[in-house]
Scaffold this motif. Structure first.
Motif, mmCIF file in Angstrom:
data_model
loop_
_atom_site.group_PDB
_atom_site.id
_atom_site.type_symbol
_atom_site.label_atom_id
_atom_site.label_comp_id
_atom_site.label_asym_id
_atom_site.label_seq_id
_atom_site.Cartn_x
_atom_site.Cartn_y
_atom_site.Cartn_z
ATOM 1 N N SER A 9 0.847 -1.197 0.000
ATOM 2 C CA SER A 9 0.000 0.000 0.000
ATOM 3 C C SER A 9 0.881 1.245 0.000
ATOM 4 O O SER A 9 1.944 1.241 0.623
ATOM 5 N N VAL A 48 -5.839 -4.318 -0.958
ATOM 6 C CA VAL A 48 -6.920 -3.392 -0.608
ATOM 7 C C VAL A 48 -7.735 -4.020 0.513
ATOM 8 O O VAL A 48 -8.041 -5.213 0.469
ATOM 9 N N GLU A 53 -7.485 2.106 6.308
ATOM 10 C CA GLU A 53 -7.979 2.896 5.179
ATOM 11 C C GLU A 53 -9.129 3.787 5.646
ATOM 12 O O GLU A 53 -10.213 3.303 5.978
ATOM 13 N N ALA A 58 -8.204 3.976 -3.904
ATOM 14 C CA ALA A 58 -8.002 3.581 -5.299
ATOM 15 C C ALA A 58 -7.057 4.517 -6.034
ATOM 16 O O ALA A 58 -6.075 4.073 -6.649
ATOM 17 N N MET A 61 -3.402 4.349 -4.954
ATOM 18 C CA MET A 61 -2.731 3.127 -5.389
ATOM 19 C C MET A 61 -2.426 3.182 -6.890
ATOM 20 O O MET A 61 -1.344 2.775 -7.328
ATOM 21 N N VAL A 124 -14.854 -0.983 -0.304
ATOM 22 C CA VAL A 124 -13.590 -1.699 -0.496
ATOM 23 C C VAL A 124 -13.597 -2.411 -1.848
ATOM 24 O O VAL A 124 -12.627 -2.343 -2.611
ATOM 25 N N ASP A 127 -13.243 0.104 -4.700
ATOM 26 C CA ASP A 127 -11.853 0.543 -4.839
ATOM 27 C C ASP A 127 -11.034 -0.504 -5.593
ATOM 28 O O ASP A 127 -10.221 -0.175 -6.466
ATOM 29 N N TYR A 128 -11.257 -1.754 -5.239
ATOM 30 C CA TYR A 128 -10.492 -2.846 -5.844
ATOM 31 C C TYR A 128 -10.733 -2.921 -7.351
ATOM 32 O O TYR A 128 -9.793 -2.987 -8.142
#
Length: 254
Positions: A9, A48, A53, A58, A61, A124, A127-128
Motif C-alpha cells: 500500500s 486493498v 484505510e 483507489a 494506489m 472496499v 476501490d479494488y
C-alpha cells in the motif's frame, strides 16, 4: 533478472499497521527506479482492505503504480490466512467469518475479505475494481512497459535460445486478439524501446506476453467483483456468522 516486491500500500498508516515500516523510510518511486536501472525487472504486490484505510484508496494506489512504472502488479483483497497475526487479532475482535479457520489458502482476487471490514464492504470492493480496471487498461499497462523499457539497464543483450523466435511470432499473432487497442499500444511501446534502449527489447516483449493473461484475467475478476457489488446493493449478500473468540479456561478453585 526479476524480483517480487511487496509494496502492499502507498498509505503510511497501512504500512505501519502491517509492521512494514521499512517501506515508509524511503521514496518508493526512487527505490523502484534504482532497481530498474540495475537491470532488474520488478513485479509488485498491493492489497486493498486494511483497517487503516480512512477513505477511498483507489486513486492513491493507481498513482503509486503509475509513478513507479511497474507493469505487473498483483493487486488483491486482504485475506486473513490461518495462524497469522491478522487472523488472531480479527478472531479476538469477533470479526473473523466462520469457516475461515479451515481455509489453507486464499483466493485474494475474488474471495478476499473473509472478515468484517472497517470500511463498508461495498466501498472496499469498488476501490479494488477501480484499481484493476485502471492499471490493466492497455494504454496504462503498455505505457508502464514503455517507461520500464527506457529505465531497464542491461549490460548485455539477451542470448537467443531455441523457441524464442517461435514464441515472439505467437505473441504477434495473439496480441491482435487481446482486446481493443492492445496491438496499437504494443507496437508503440516496441518502437520506443527499439529507439531508446534496444538491449531491453527481449524483456519488454516478455512483459507484453504476460498481458495475454493479465488483461483477460483482470476483466474476469472485475466481472465477478461487479456481481458481488450487485449482491451487496440488492441485499443478497449477507455476512457469514463471525467466529467467537475462545475464552481461556479458568482455574478451578480448591
Amino acid at each position: 533478472f526479476a524480483i517480487f516486491v511487496g509494496i502492499e500500500s502507498p498509505d503510511t498508516d497501512s504500512l505501519v499497521l502491517m509492521q512494514k515500516k521499512q517501506n515508509t523510510r524511503r521514496s518508493l518511486q526512487q527505490s523502484i527506479e534504482t532497481i530498474h536501472k540495475a537491470g532488474i525487472f520488478v513485479n509488485a504486490g498491493f492489497i486493498v482492505g486494511f483497517d487503516s484505510e480512512k477513505g477511498s484508496v483507489a486513486q492513491g494506489m493507481i498513482d503509486c503504480i503509475e509513478d513507479t512504472s511497474i507493469p505487473v502488479c498483483m493487486v488483491g483483497l486482504l485475506y486473513a490466512l490461518p495462524t497469522t497475526q491478522l487472523t488472531r487479532r480479527l478472531l479476538a475482535e469477533g470479526r473473523l467469518f466462520s469457516g475461515s479457520e479451515q481455509t489453507q489458502s486464499g483466493d485474494q482476487c475474488t474471495a478476499g475479505l473473509n472478515f468484517e471490514t472497517r470500511r463498508p464492504r461495498r466501498d472496499v470492493l469498488d476501490d479494488y475494481r477501480t484499481v484493476l480496471k485502471a492499471i490493466y487498461d492497455p494504454v496504462a499497462y503498455f505505457g508502464r512497459v514503455r517507461r520500464l523499457g527506457r529505465m531497464l539497464k542491461r549490460e548485455r543483450t539477451h542470448k537467443m535460445v531455441k523457441g524464442d523466435l517461435r514464441s515472439f511470432v505467437r505473441l504477434l499473432f495473439r496480441i491482435n486478439r487481446a482486446g481493443p487497442g492492445t496491438a496499437g499500444q504494443f507496437w508503440r511501446m516496441l518502437l520506443d524501446c527499439a529507439l531508446h534502449n534496444p538491449k531491453a527489447l527481449p524483456y519488454v516483449v516478455m512483459t507484453s506476453a504476460l498481458y495475454l493473461h493479465l488483461g483477460p484475467f483482470s476483466r474476469q475478476v472485475i466481472k465477478e467483483i461487479d456481481q458481488e457489488i450487485g449482491n451487496v446493493d440488492s441485499g443478497r449478500w449477507q455476512a457469514p456468522p463471525s467466529l467467537q473468540p475462545v475464552q481461556p479456561l479458568q482455574p478451578i478453585e480448591a
